[in-house]
Design an enzyme around this catalytic site. Sequence first.
Site, PDB file in Angstrom:
ATOM      1  N   TYR A 117       3.409  10.706 -11.521  1.00 22.98           N
ATOM      2  CA  TYR A 117       2.588   9.868 -10.627  1.00 22.98           C
ATOM      3  C   TYR A 117       1.824   8.831 -11.439  1.00 22.98           C
ATOM      4  CZ  TYR A 117      -1.122   8.279  -7.588  1.00 22.98           C
ATOM      5  OH  TYR A 117      -1.997   7.476  -6.885  1.00 22.98           O
ATOM      6  N   ASN A 158       0.800  -1.219   0.000  1.00 20.60           N
ATOM      7  CA  ASN A 158       0.000   0.000   0.000  1.00 20.60           C
ATOM      8  C   ASN A 158       0.832   1.269   0.000  1.00 20.60           C
ATOM      9  OD1 ASN A 158      -2.410   1.817   0.801  1.00 20.60           O
ATOM     10  ND2 ASN A 158      -0.987   2.031   2.516  1.00 20.60           N
TER      11      ASN A 158
END
Length: 252
Positions: free
Chosen positions: A152, A86
């Site tokens: 990103y 995560n």
Amino acid sequence: MGKIVFITGATSGIGEACARKFAEGGYDLILTGRNVKKLVAVQKELEALGRKVKTLVFDVRDAVAAKEAVESLEEEWKIIDVLINNAGLALGLEKEYEGDLEDWNTMIDTNIKGLLTMTRLLVPAMIERNEGHVINVGSVAGDAAYANGNVYCATKAAVKAITDGLRIDVAESAVRVTNLKPGLVETNFSNIRFHGDNERADNVYKGITPLTGADIADVAFYAASAPKHVQIAEVLILATHQASGSVIHREK
């Protein structure tokens, strides 16, 4: 020991929500992060639910520290059933030719290299036991670039490719591999992206009811709980009024 889930970036957002969900679902937990105070707080909360919780303090960007942390686990903690990769972040929202090199390196080292490091450290034991599950937290941003998301978006496209590649590599085993692709989730994600600019971060969620970390944790737990012959390979999770990474309807 019961089943064990190993969660990176477990001190906030989706990672913290996954910790709660899997604890409620009967898992014991190994939680990692950089914020010692927050890790201890989450640990105490989940131990109060009757779960066993181990915390490891390190930055996934530091492969040596990650390896030392994993090797420090006692034998009873080494049989990991689910790995949730995560830990990740977005920094900045500038045009590519105006981007910050330090922001780029942090995103690449965390979102891509950190995920690879944890995969390399934990998956071999799953292969040896012929069981286990890797859940990678990708993003809708990995499907297509959006304005000013450039690097990103590239890191999350890499997460998709890496996840697909791992699934191919472990296909002869009973190890399962899942890519979760959340859309707009209200966590501290935007606050980090805008380097603590709360007003700018709040504007991201105006006019729409976004997803929560708990929504993503629900999907992660469902994937982990599916029958052994069922592999939830990829799930795109969007808010109702979000159609893609760049198409969002906002109420005025």
